[in-house]
Motif scaffolding. Structure first.
Motif, PDB file in Angstrom:
ATOM      1  N   ILE A 151       0.693  -1.146  -0.145  1.00  0.00           N
ATOM      2  CA  ILE A 151       0.120   0.197   0.109  1.00  0.00           C
ATOM      3  C   ILE A 151       0.755   1.306   0.061  1.00  0.00           C
ATOM      4  CG2 ILE A 151      -1.825   1.373   1.375  1.00  0.00           C
ATOM      5  CD1 ILE A 151      -2.794  -1.502   2.414  1.00  0.00           C
ATOM      6  N   THR A 152       0.762   2.010  -0.993  1.00  0.00           N
ATOM      7  CA  THR A 152       1.819   3.411  -1.246  1.00  0.00           C
ATOM      8  C   THR A 152       0.742   4.491  -1.320  1.00  0.00           C
ATOM      9  OG1 THR A 152       1.746   3.366  -3.503  1.00  0.00           O
ATOM     10  CG2 THR A 152       3.437   1.837  -2.147  1.00  0.00           C
ATOM     11  N   GLN A 153       1.505   5.656  -1.289  1.00  0.00           N
ATOM     12  CA  GLN A 153       0.696   7.170  -1.742  1.00  0.00           C
ATOM     13  C   GLN A 153      -0.521   7.297  -0.652  1.00  0.00           C
ATOM     14  OE1 GLN A 153       0.438   7.829  -5.976  1.00  0.00           O
ATOM     15  NE2 GLN A 153       2.201   6.242  -6.258  1.00  0.00           N
ATOM     16  N   LEU A 154      -0.431   6.751   0.409  1.00  0.00           N
ATOM     17  CA  LEU A 154      -1.602   6.803   1.421  1.00  0.00           C
ATOM     18  C   LEU A 154      -1.859   8.306   1.876  1.00  0.00           C
ATOM     19  CD1 LEU A 154      -3.022   4.332   3.856  1.00  0.00           C
ATOM     20  CD2 LEU A 154      -2.519   6.546   4.683  1.00  0.00           C
ATOM     21  N   ARG A 155      -2.781   8.913   1.715  1.00  0.00           N
ATOM     22  CA  ARG A 155      -3.247  10.297   2.451  1.00  0.00           C
ATOM     23  C   ARG A 155      -4.553  10.121   3.133  1.00  0.00           C
ATOM     24  NH1 ARG A 155      -2.189  15.685   0.770  1.00  0.00           N
ATOM     25  NH2 ARG A 155      -3.886  16.912   0.853  1.00  0.00           N
ATOM     26  N   THR A 156      -4.726  10.487   4.210  1.00  0.00           N
ATOM     27  CA  THR A 156      -5.937  10.888   5.001  1.00  0.00           C
ATOM     28  C   THR A 156      -6.167  12.491   5.059  1.00  0.00           C
ATOM     29  OG1 THR A 156      -4.651  10.428   6.944  1.00  0.00           O
ATOM     30  CG2 THR A 156      -6.128   8.892   6.079  1.00  0.00           C
ATOM     31  N   GLU A 157      -7.473  12.692   4.945  1.00  0.00           N
ATOM     32  CA  GLU A 157      -7.770  14.100   4.761  1.00  0.00           C
ATOM     33  C   GLU A 157      -9.056  14.558   5.529  1.00  0.00           C
ATOM     34  OE1 GLU A 157      -7.827  17.156   1.218  1.00  0.00           O
ATOM     35  OE2 GLU A 157      -9.886  16.034   1.260  1.00  0.00           O
ATOM     36  N   ARG A 158      -8.831  15.326   6.440  1.00  0.00           N
ATOM     37  CA  ARG A 158     -10.216  15.687   7.366  1.00  0.00           C
ATOM     38  C   ARG A 158     -11.132  16.921   6.441  1.00  0.00           C
ATOM     39  NH1 ARG A 158     -11.886  15.130  12.646  1.00  0.00           N
ATOM     40  NH2 ARG A 158     -13.399  16.712  13.156  1.00  0.00           N
ATOM     41  N   THR A 159     -12.259  16.740   6.382  1.00  0.00           N
ATOM     42  CA  THR A 159     -13.171  17.890   5.893  1.00  0.00           C
ATOM     43  C   THR A 159     -14.304  18.070   6.753  1.00  0.00           C
ATOM     44  OG1 THR A 159     -14.746  16.385   4.585  1.00  0.00           O
ATOM     45  CG2 THR A 159     -12.752  16.790   3.470  1.00  0.00           C
ATOM     46  N   GLU A 160     -15.324  19.018   6.642  1.00  0.00           N
ATOM     47  CA  GLU A 160     -16.229  19.180   7.620  1.00  0.00           C
ATOM     48  C   GLU A 160     -17.282  17.994   7.792  1.00  0.00           C
ATOM     49  OE1 GLU A 160     -18.354  22.439   6.044  1.00  0.00           O
ATOM     50  OE2 GLU A 160     -16.788  24.024   6.136  1.00  0.00           O
ATOM     51  N   VAL A 177      -7.323   3.735  -4.813  1.00  0.00           N
ATOM     52  CA  VAL A 177      -8.684   4.195  -3.812  1.00  0.00           C
ATOM     53  C   VAL A 177      -8.481   5.679  -3.691  1.00  0.00           C
ATOM     54  CG1 VAL A 177      -9.308   3.783  -1.369  1.00  0.00           C
ATOM     55  CG2 VAL A 177      -8.177   2.115  -2.337  1.00  0.00           C
ATOM     56  N   THR A 178      -9.534   6.307  -4.205  1.00  0.00           N
ATOM     57  CA  THR A 178      -9.665   7.909  -4.268  1.00  0.00           C
ATOM     58  C   THR A 178     -10.696   8.431  -3.432  1.00  0.00           C
ATOM     59  OG1 THR A 178      -8.780   7.616  -6.631  1.00  0.00           O
ATOM     60  CG2 THR A 178      -9.761   9.681  -5.886  1.00  0.00           C
ATOM     61  N   HIS A 179     -10.444   9.297  -2.571  1.00  0.00           N
ATOM     62  CA  HIS A 179     -11.352   9.969  -1.648  1.00  0.00           C
ATOM     63  C   HIS A 179     -12.413   9.147  -1.100  1.00  0.00           C
ATOM     64  CE1 HIS A 179     -12.195  14.079  -0.338  1.00  0.00           C
ATOM     65  NE2 HIS A 179     -13.673  14.035  -0.758  1.00  0.00           N
ATOM     66  N   TRP A 180     -11.999   8.252  -0.351  1.00  0.00           N
ATOM     67  CA  TRP A 180     -13.055   7.279   0.124  1.00  0.00           C
ATOM     68  C   TRP A 180     -13.277   7.709   1.560  1.00  0.00           C
ATOM     69  CZ3 TRP A 180     -11.204   2.094   2.406  1.00  0.00           C
ATOM     70  CH2 TRP A 180     -12.415   1.176   2.869  1.00  0.00           C
ATOM     71  N   LYS A 181     -14.486   7.655   1.985  1.00  0.00           N
ATOM     72  CA  LYS A 181     -14.960   8.210   3.128  1.00  0.00           C
ATOM     73  C   LYS A 181     -14.640   7.202   4.300  1.00  0.00           C
ATOM     74  CE  LYS A 181     -18.401  10.739   5.766  1.00  0.00           C
ATOM     75  NZ  LYS A 181     -19.641  11.431   5.924  1.00  0.00           N
ATOM     76  N   ILE A 182     -14.019   7.316   5.474  1.00  0.00           N
ATOM     77  CA  ILE A 182     -13.869   6.111   6.255  1.00  0.00           C
ATOM     78  C   ILE A 182     -14.400   6.624   7.728  1.00  0.00           C
ATOM     79  CG2 ILE A 182     -11.759   5.106   5.015  1.00  0.00           C
ATOM     80  CD1 ILE A 182     -10.084   6.358   6.982  1.00  0.00           C
TER      81      ILE A 182
END
Length: 211
Positions: A34-43, A144-149
């Motif tokens: 698993i590479t290029q992993l990024r987690t982003e917080r939005t509203e 996996v693109t912009h997947w809400k977890i």
């Protein structure tokens, strides 16, 4: 006559399984990662993007060309640190990706299903797409693109969290005779795991209207 017919069917099925399990000894798979992993917080929540790098073994590709669909699963769990007890799982998300070859059209089909597939849930496809080649279809599965977890309410910015991300080829979705034949076969094992601190990147601020 009935017993002879059943025996002949059993022999044919066994021969088909053996053909699918045969792999040239010179082939060796690169490790799944698993590479290029990024987690982003939005509203409204936490979103994950990543790339899963893996190769499809010849035995799996041969099964696909013979009309056997295969299923991949990606699952994300978020745990909150607790010094006084085991970490608490606060959020969990999963999706199932079905890959199949369509002999009549010569195209590949990918179905993306929210959650895990069970005998009762069936194939609830949220996204279905056809591709001209296997590499193109695999690219859709590997990204996996912009997947809400997690929802925003489930992750407190002031707390520490762990992310556990798993990806695997789900052998339990194969036809039952093949499940028996491939059990323990290394060439049918495609899996990767990522476990680390949940590092959240704030989403870029929205542009103000009229500016």
């Amino acid at each position: 006559m009935k017993n002879a017919a059943l025996e002949a069917i059993a022999h044919c099925l066994l021969a088909a399984i053996l053909c699918l399990l045969w792999v040239p000894a010179t082939w060796a798979a690169a490790p799944t990662e698993i590479t290029q992993l990024r987690t982003e917080r939005t509203e409204d929540g936490v979103y994950l993007s990543a790339v899963v790098r893996f190769e499809v073994p010849p035995v799996v590709e041969d099964a696909l060309l013979k009309g056997i669909a295969v299923y991949f699963v990606v699952e994300a769990d978020v745990y909150r640190d607790r010094w006084y007890w085991t970490d608490l799982r606060v959020a969990s998300a999963a999706r199932t990706l079905r890959l199949a070859y369509q002999p009549l059209t010569g195209r590949w089909r990918v179905n993306i299903v929210s959650g895990l597939i069970t005998s009762s849930s069936g194939l609830r496809a949220t996204l279905s797409q056809n591709y001209e080649s296997l590499p193109e279809a695999l690219s859709a599965i590997q990204r996996v693109t912009h997947w809400k977890i997690a929802d925003a309410s489930e992750v407190d910015p002031g707390e520490q969290y762990m992310l556990n991300l798993n990806f695997w080829l789900d052998l339990s979705q194969l036809p039952r005779p093949f499940q028996i034949g491939v059990a323990g076969q290394r060439d049918w094992t495609i899996s990767a795991q990522f476990r680390d601190r949940l590092r959240l990147t704030p989403a870029p601020p929205a542009a103000e209207g009229g500016k």
